[in-house]
Design a protein around this motif. Sequence first.
Motif, PDB file in Angstrom:
ATOM      1  N   PHE A 132       0.839  -1.202   0.000  1.00  0.00           N
ATOM      2  CA  PHE A 132       0.000   0.000   0.000  1.00  0.00           C
ATOM      3  C   PHE A 132       0.873   1.250   0.000  1.00  0.00           C
ATOM      4  CE2 PHE A 132      -2.725   3.248   1.770  1.00  0.00           C
ATOM      5  CZ  PHE A 132      -4.007   2.931   1.332  1.00  0.00           C
ATOM      6  N   GLU A 133       1.927   1.251   0.848  1.00  0.00           N
ATOM      7  CA  GLU A 133       2.810   2.402   0.936  1.00  0.00           C
ATOM      8  C   GLU A 133       3.583   2.622  -0.359  1.00  0.00           C
ATOM      9  OE1 GLU A 133       2.451   0.850   5.183  1.00  0.00           O
ATOM     10  OE2 GLU A 133       2.590   0.017   3.174  1.00  0.00           O
ATOM     11  N   GLU A 134       4.014   1.518  -1.006  1.00  0.00           N
ATOM     12  CA  GLU A 134       4.748   1.652  -2.262  1.00  0.00           C
ATOM     13  C   GLU A 134       3.864   2.259  -3.346  1.00  0.00           C
ATOM     14  OE1 GLU A 134       8.040  -1.947  -2.051  1.00  0.00           O
ATOM     15  OE2 GLU A 134       5.986  -2.410  -2.650  1.00  0.00           O
ATOM     16  N   ALA A 135       2.583   1.892  -3.354  1.00  0.00           N
ATOM     17  CA  ALA A 135       1.655   2.476  -4.325  1.00  0.00           C
ATOM     18  C   ALA A 135       1.468   3.966  -4.068  1.00  0.00           C
ATOM     19  CB  ALA A 135       0.318   1.757  -4.264  1.00  0.00           C
ATOM     20  N   ALA A 136       1.495   4.351  -2.800  1.00  0.00           N
ATOM     21  CA  ALA A 136       1.266   5.755  -2.454  1.00  0.00           C
ATOM     22  C   ALA A 136       2.506   6.616  -2.652  1.00  0.00           C
ATOM     23  CB  ALA A 136       0.808   5.848  -0.990  1.00  0.00           C
ATOM     24  N   LYS A 137       3.673   6.069  -2.350  1.00  0.00           N
ATOM     25  CA  LYS A 137       4.894   6.880  -2.337  1.00  0.00           C
ATOM     26  C   LYS A 137       5.836   6.593  -3.502  1.00  0.00           C
ATOM     27  CE  LYS A 137       5.133   7.734   2.623  1.00  0.00           C
ATOM     28  NZ  LYS A 137       5.228   9.186   2.489  1.00  0.00           N
TER      29      LYS A 137
END
Length: 391
Positions: A132-137
């Motif tokens: 999720f974080e990789e998709a966001a950042k």
Amino acid sequence: MADKRDYYEVLGLNKGASDDEIKKAFRQSAKKYHPDLHPGDKKCEEKFKEVNEAYEVLSDKDKRARYDQFGHAGVDPNYGAGAGGAGSPFGAGIDLDDIFSSFFGGFGGRRRGRANAPQRGSDVEASVTITFEEAAKGCNKTITYSNVSTCDECHGTGAAAGSQPKTCSACGGSGRVTINQRSPFGMVQTQRSCDACHGTGKIVDNPCRKCSGSGRQRKSGTVDVSIPAGSGTVDVSIPAGIKDQQILNVSGHGNAGYNGGPAGDLHVYVNVRSHSLFERRGDDVWCDLPITFAQAVLGAEVVVPTLDGKVKYSIHEGTQPNDVFKLKGRGIQRLGGRGRGDQYVRVVVEIPKSLNNRQKDLVREFDKSTTEKNYAKRKSFFEKLKDFLND
């Protein structure tokens, strides 16, 4: 070919499956066996390659028709279909594209128009799983995929080392010959693929042993894909804010082209893992924040998790269950770089359990000390109930 499984069986499909069924089965199988989810598992890696190979054929209408008609021999570039490769069940010198054309009126083969003209290779697909974080950042990932590449021994000529294909004398290198036929309406001219060179315009007297004269070979490879702030850019600029099941296009990493044509593209399906705290809604992020009964009544300074780390927030007195407050600009970056979404925090007031006698007495004493003025919703409810009963 005996060791190869049926492509429909590989994807768990029946012959005659629709395009949507094929695509759905591929995504499920590719996600199941993807090397990112099974690091070091050679068996899953082989199954992943097998799934990609099956999808490459069944997702292409021309290849699928040849496969349905001739099996693996109709689609495998290493099976000797080109330049009279050894082991072909149809005999040396028979071109499978010409066989296909004879059944379907010349509309199915890859050699349309000028037979030996450069033609672009077909596209291939792969998948990658990110957090999720990789998709966001944003992040960088190495994608594992399989394609048909130019033979690295003959460099696509189909001829063995030290030799070169020669121009076909029968067709002059055009790949097609003109046939004159007498009909009741006079002489009729038709064109067909040259029998001598099988439509390639060239003759290979000494075929390359590695690719059996096809000039192509199946390979597995990796490519680094940059996914900045939720999108991917490899030779193409894709805006930030990638979502689950969006597709990244990696130019030039598909199947090799024919007769010097460019390679196709690699389409990467992005799978985004769910998060234990956050939920994405468009470009906004939602999360639940448990607080105590006392914090809800008296107000408190609480710590809220965000994609950028922890932040402090002051809960006001009398906060109610399911109240929502907003943290502006703490969401996902919007497509096109137009800022970020927001984070919405839903308050969950937790009622204490397993109270001892002293705590229960305190609650009873507290309850006795309150009046209807302390409970706006309760007061409103009983007023409405009174009106309802009097009607």
